[in-house]
Scaffold this active site. Structure first.
Site, PDB file in Angstrom:
ATOM      1  CG  ASN A  76      -1.495   1.114   1.506  1.00 40.16           C
ATOM      2  OD1 ASN A  76      -2.499   1.739   0.950  1.00 40.16           O
ATOM      3  ND2 ASN A  76      -0.872   1.986   2.592  1.00 40.16           N
ATOM      4  CE1 TYR A 118       0.616   8.279  -6.785  1.00 48.34           C
ATOM      5  CE2 TYR A 118      -1.478   8.283  -8.094  1.00 48.34           C
ATOM      6  CZ  TYR A 118      -0.888   7.979  -7.063  1.00 48.34           C
ATOM      7  OH  TYR A 118      -1.763   7.484  -6.066  1.00 48.34           O
TER       8      TYR A 118
HETATM    9  P1  NAI Z   1      -0.617   8.559   2.737  1.00 53.22           P
HETATM   10  O1  NAI Z   1       0.266   9.623   2.314  1.00 53.22           O
HETATM   11  O2  NAI Z   1      -1.977   9.252   3.519  1.00 53.22           O
HETATM   12  O3  NAI Z   1       0.125   7.495   3.396  1.00 53.22           O
HETATM   13  C1  NAI Z   1       1.081   6.697   2.844  1.00 53.22           C
HETATM   14  C2  NAI Z   1       1.843   6.032   3.682  1.00 53.22           C
HETATM   15  O4  NAI Z   1       3.072   5.383   2.955  1.00 53.22           O
HETATM   16  C3  NAI Z   1       2.456   6.972   4.851  1.00 53.22           C
HETATM   17  O5  NAI Z   1       2.305   6.492   6.217  1.00 53.22           O
HETATM   18  C4  NAI Z   1       4.181   7.014   4.404  1.00 53.22           C
HETATM   19  O6  NAI Z   1       5.010   7.370   5.627  1.00 53.22           O
HETATM   20  C5  NAI Z   1       4.191   5.679   3.784  1.00 53.22           C
HETATM   21  N1  NAI Z   1       5.485   5.408   2.888  1.00 53.22           N
HETATM   22  C6  NAI Z   1       5.842   6.460   2.000  1.00 53.22           C
HETATM   23  N2  NAI Z   1       7.032   6.014   1.772  1.00 53.22           N
HETATM   24  C7  NAI Z   1       7.324   4.791   2.132  1.00 53.22           C
HETATM   25  C8  NAI Z   1       8.409   3.991   2.063  1.00 53.22           C
HETATM   26  N3  NAI Z   1       9.508   4.162   1.288  1.00 53.22           N
HETATM   27  N4  NAI Z   1       8.628   2.852   3.042  1.00 53.22           N
HETATM   28  C9  NAI Z   1       7.409   2.674   3.751  1.00 53.22           C
HETATM   29  N5  NAI Z   1       6.240   3.320   3.708  1.00 53.22           N
HETATM   30  C10 NAI Z   1       6.386   4.349   3.079  1.00 53.22           C
HETATM   31  O7  NAI Z   1      -1.152   8.102   1.403  1.00 53.22           O
HETATM   32  P2  NAI Z   1      -2.632   7.164   1.143  1.00 53.22           P
HETATM   33  O8  NAI Z   1      -3.574   8.141   0.440  1.00 53.22           O
HETATM   34  O9  NAI Z   1      -3.190   6.396   2.354  1.00 53.22           O
HETATM   35  O10 NAI Z   1      -2.276   6.280  -0.171  1.00 53.22           O
HETATM   36  C11 NAI Z   1      -2.099   4.805   0.262  1.00 53.22           C
HETATM   37  C12 NAI Z   1      -1.728   4.188  -1.152  1.00 53.22           C
HETATM   38  O11 NAI Z   1      -3.421   4.543  -1.882  1.00 53.22           O
HETATM   39  C13 NAI Z   1      -0.827   4.855  -1.886  1.00 53.22           C
HETATM   40  O12 NAI Z   1      -0.361   3.749  -2.707  1.00 53.22           O
HETATM   41  C14 NAI Z   1      -1.770   5.821  -3.096  1.00 53.22           C
HETATM   42  O13 NAI Z   1      -0.825   5.888  -3.939  1.00 53.22           O
HETATM   43  C15 NAI Z   1      -2.790   4.962  -3.235  1.00 53.22           C
HETATM   44  N6  NAI Z   1      -3.944   5.756  -3.653  1.00 53.22           N
HETATM   45  C16 NAI Z   1      -4.406   6.783  -2.902  1.00 53.22           C
HETATM   46  C17 NAI Z   1      -5.357   7.636  -3.432  1.00 53.22           C
HETATM   47  C18 NAI Z   1      -5.911   8.838  -2.568  1.00 53.22           C
HETATM   48  O14 NAI Z   1      -6.893   9.781  -3.145  1.00 53.22           O
HETATM   49  N7  NAI Z   1      -5.307   9.201  -1.392  1.00 53.22           N
HETATM   50  C19 NAI Z   1      -6.123   7.491  -4.789  1.00 53.22           C
HETATM   51  C20 NAI Z   1      -5.637   6.266  -5.432  1.00 53.22           C
HETATM   52  C21 NAI Z   1      -4.474   5.360  -4.784  1.00 53.22           C
END
Ligand code: NAI
Length: 253
Positions: free
Chosen positions: A87, A152
């Site tokens: 994720n 992205y």
């Molecule tokens: P967020 O930014 O709120 O949380 C992402 C988490 O990933 C954070 O806790 C961060 O510390 C962690 N992270 C970042 N780089 C890392 C690394 N190198 N190793 C381990 N952890 C790492 O993002 P969100 O919104 O929860 O997104 C989760 C997933 O869902 C992502 O893959 C995102 O691309 C995808 N997504 C999100 C959308 C949205 O609208 N929020 C829409 C579509 C997909």
């Protein structure tokens, strides 16, 4: 019976947003959940708040060594990993013209190399056990282009390519690999994104979604959880769109 009773799940990007919601869903459905993130402070406090069946391991998904040590630690503690949710992700909004190669590599490393390394780390044991489910978090931008989000979007397309191909590589073993393609979710990632100016990202995006609202993290976690569980036993190599009907036909603008 709970939907993930006695399964051991490793969830990356678990410190906040969708990853945190997936951990909560899985704990409520009977799993032993290990949240993993580079953000140890928030990751640990999330795990503490979820009770005895949740724990935290520090993991940088871009690093082979970090994967080795996290997977060894979870396997040492629980004996196996039944579910991996790839994720962790980073959003990068920048038109290709004038963008930085360093940022390009950073986004590819987290969003694309991360799921590759994660699958590579857990699959040998899953294949040997002839059991396991991997859920890779792509995006609606993994099935459509988006101006300003080319890199992205490319990484999220790559996640689907990885998912489909790896699902075929391990199909005979019974291990399943699927992807989830969410539309906009109300998480810190979107709050921090520079979309919509003073109006803010959420307000700017809502009118574009046919549902006229963002997804809650819990709504997307429900689909991730379904794919992680045996309820989806005949699903593999597929992408599941959770986008309030956005990609069903309308254009982005
Ligand atoms: P967020 O930014 O709120 O949380 C992402 C988490 O990933 C954070 O806790 C961060 O510390 C962690 N992270 C970042 N780089 C890392 C690394 N190198 N190793 C381990 N952890 C790492 O993002 P969100 O919104 O929860 O997104 C989760 C997933 O869902 C992502 O893959 C995102 O691309 C995808 N997504 C999100 C959308 C949205 O609208 N929020 C829409 C579509 C997909």
């Amino acid at each position: 019976m709970a939907r993930l009773e006695s399964k051991v799940a490793l969830v990356t990007g678990a410190a906040r947003g969708l990853g945190a919601a997936v951990c909560e869903w899985m704990v409520n459905e009977g799993a032993m959940v290990v949240g993993a993130d580079i953000n140890s402070a928030d990751g640990k406090s999330l795990a503490d708040g979820l009770g005895d069946r949740a724990s935290f391991v520090e993991l940088d998904v871009t690093s082979e060594l970090s994967w080795d040590s996290a997977v060894s630690e979870v396997t040492r503690q629980f004996g196996r990993i039944d579910v991996l949710v790839n994720n962790a992700g980073v959003l990068w909004i920048a038109p290709v013209i004038g963008s930085s190669l360093d940022d390009y590599h950073r986004v590819v490393a987290v969003n694309q190399t991360g799921p590759y390394l994660g699958m590579r780390a857990v699959l040998p044991a899953m294949v040997e056990a002839k059991s396991g489910s991997i859920v890779n978090v792509s995006s609606m931008n993994g099935i459509r282009g988006m101006p300003g989000e080319a890199v992205y979007s490319a990484t999220k397309h790559a996640v689907i390519g990885l998912t489909r191909s790896v699902a075929l590589e391990v199909a005979e073993s019974g291990v399943r690999v699927n992807a989830v393609c969410p539309g906009p979710i109300d998480t810190p990632m979107l709050e921090e994104a520079d979309i919509g100016g003073e109006e803010g990202t959420a307000e700017a995006l809502k009118p574009l979604v046919p549902f006229k609202r963002l997804a809650t993290p819990a709504e997307v976690a429900e689909v991730v959880g379904f794919l992680a569980s045996d309820a989806s036993s005949y699903c593999s190599g597929a992408e599941f769109v959770v986008d309030g009907a956005w990609t069903s036909g309308l254009s982005f603008s």
